[in-house]
Scaffold this active site. Structure first.
Site, PDB file in Angstrom:
ATOM      1  N   ASP A  53       2.117  -4.702  -4.402  1.00 23.34           N
ATOM      2  CA  ASP A  53       2.126  -6.040  -3.819  1.00 23.34           C
ATOM      3  C   ASP A  53       0.759  -6.685  -3.877  1.00 23.34           C
ATOM      4  O   ASP A  53      -0.248  -6.048  -4.192  1.00 23.34           O
ATOM      5  CB  ASP A  53       2.625  -5.966  -2.375  1.00 23.34           C
ATOM      6  N   TYR A 111      -0.070   7.673  -2.496  1.00 25.60           N
ATOM      7  CA  TYR A 111      -0.812   6.510  -2.025  1.00 25.60           C
ATOM      8  C   TYR A 111      -1.886   6.973  -1.061  1.00 25.60           C
ATOM      9  O   TYR A 111      -1.714   7.970  -0.348  1.00 25.60           O
ATOM     10  CB  TYR A 111       0.107   5.523  -1.299  1.00 25.60           C
TER      11      TYR A 111
END
Length: 286
Positions: A53, A111
């Protein structure tokens, strides 16, 4: 003549892009990469391991692309970098094993989320760190203890429905979070590392933010754990995008284009934050 497949390992600083996927009101990573590829003589679209994003960074994003006849991945490694902007780079281009696809072959991702739990971060790290002391909802609660944050993150590990911790536009299905740990980097800066077989949209940000909210006593632990067990929605916290980094994309050994030793040293990766493996204390001393 057949086009040759190639696997690209790219990195980028997400603050310069409106997300990964091409869209009308760019710039996006995909748009910038495809434009650069055209200038390097590869006029074909790319397919990434997944989207990030707006504002999210990537140490390792993997992209599949087809090369023109007689055009090799070695040629691409030489011709592409001069056309890339400073905020986007190529670590390496490889001819992948037969059957490789950047997205469909992926077995999981890792992540990392950087958060400041005490004092201000070093100036070089500030654009890439969540400063918890300035988050309005966290200011309503008590002091954040790292061991408490680590405990709550660890509670999320397992195969479960993470519906309460991702956007409802993402497919609702069981996902496995293999590990979720908190690591001290120095000077009050910590790094949450989450590895799993798949993540819904904003899942890492909601998990980290809601663990912080619970550790601060603003959200009850009962609600947090109930949401993990049942997928029931809670008034969680979505941590800001600029602290999140797609660290690594994992593939089964039989189709992985990047050997372990190459993954460990990340050729061509900038040493500056948010990619630096040195601690903030090292960066401040330098």
């Amino acid at each position: 003549m057949k086009r040759t497949p190639a696997a690209l390992w790219i990195w980028y600083r997400g603050t310069h892009f409106r997300g990964y996927q091409r869209q009308p009101d760019g710039p996006t990573v995909q748009e910038t990469l495809e434009d650069s590829l055209r200038k390097a003589g590869v006029p074909y679209p790319v397919m990434a391991a997944g989207r990030t994003d707006r504002g999210v960074h990537a140490r390792m994003q993997v992209v599949s692309v087809r090369l023109p006849p007689f055009y090799t991945s070695e040629m691409l490694s030489e011709r592409l970098p001069p056309h890339l902007p400073p905020e986007l780079g190529l670590c390496v281009a490889r001819r992948p094993p037969e059957g490789f696809h950047a997205q469909w072959s992926a077995a999981g991702k890792e992540y990392r989320y950087r958060l400041q739990l005490g004092g201000p971060p070093p100036e070089a790290w500030r654009p890439f760190v969540m400063e918890t002391a300035s988050e309005p909802r966290l200011m309503e609660g008590g002091a954040l203890k790292p061991e408490r944050v680590a405990e709550l993150l660890g509670a999320a590990v397992g195969r479960r429905d993470f519906h309460a911790f991702h956007e409802h536009s993402s497919l609702r299905k069981p996902r496995t979070l293999e590990s979720a740990t908190l690591h001290e980097l120095g000077n009050g800066l910590f790094e949450a590392r989450l590895r799993g077989d798949g993540f819904g949209r904003y899942q890492v940000r909601y998990l980290v933010g809601s663990a912080l909210l619970t550790a601060a006593g603003v959200l009850s632990e009962e609600l947090f754990r109930s949401a993990l067990d049942s997928g029931t929605s809670i008034p969680g916290l979505k941590a800001p995008a600029h602290g999140l980094l797609l660290w690594e994309v994992h593939y089964p050994p039989a189709v992985d284009p990047f050997p372990p030793e190459e993954r460990a040293r990340a050729p061509g990766l900038p040493l500056a934050p948010p990619f630096s493996l040195s601690t903030p204390a090292d960066a401040a001393a330098a």
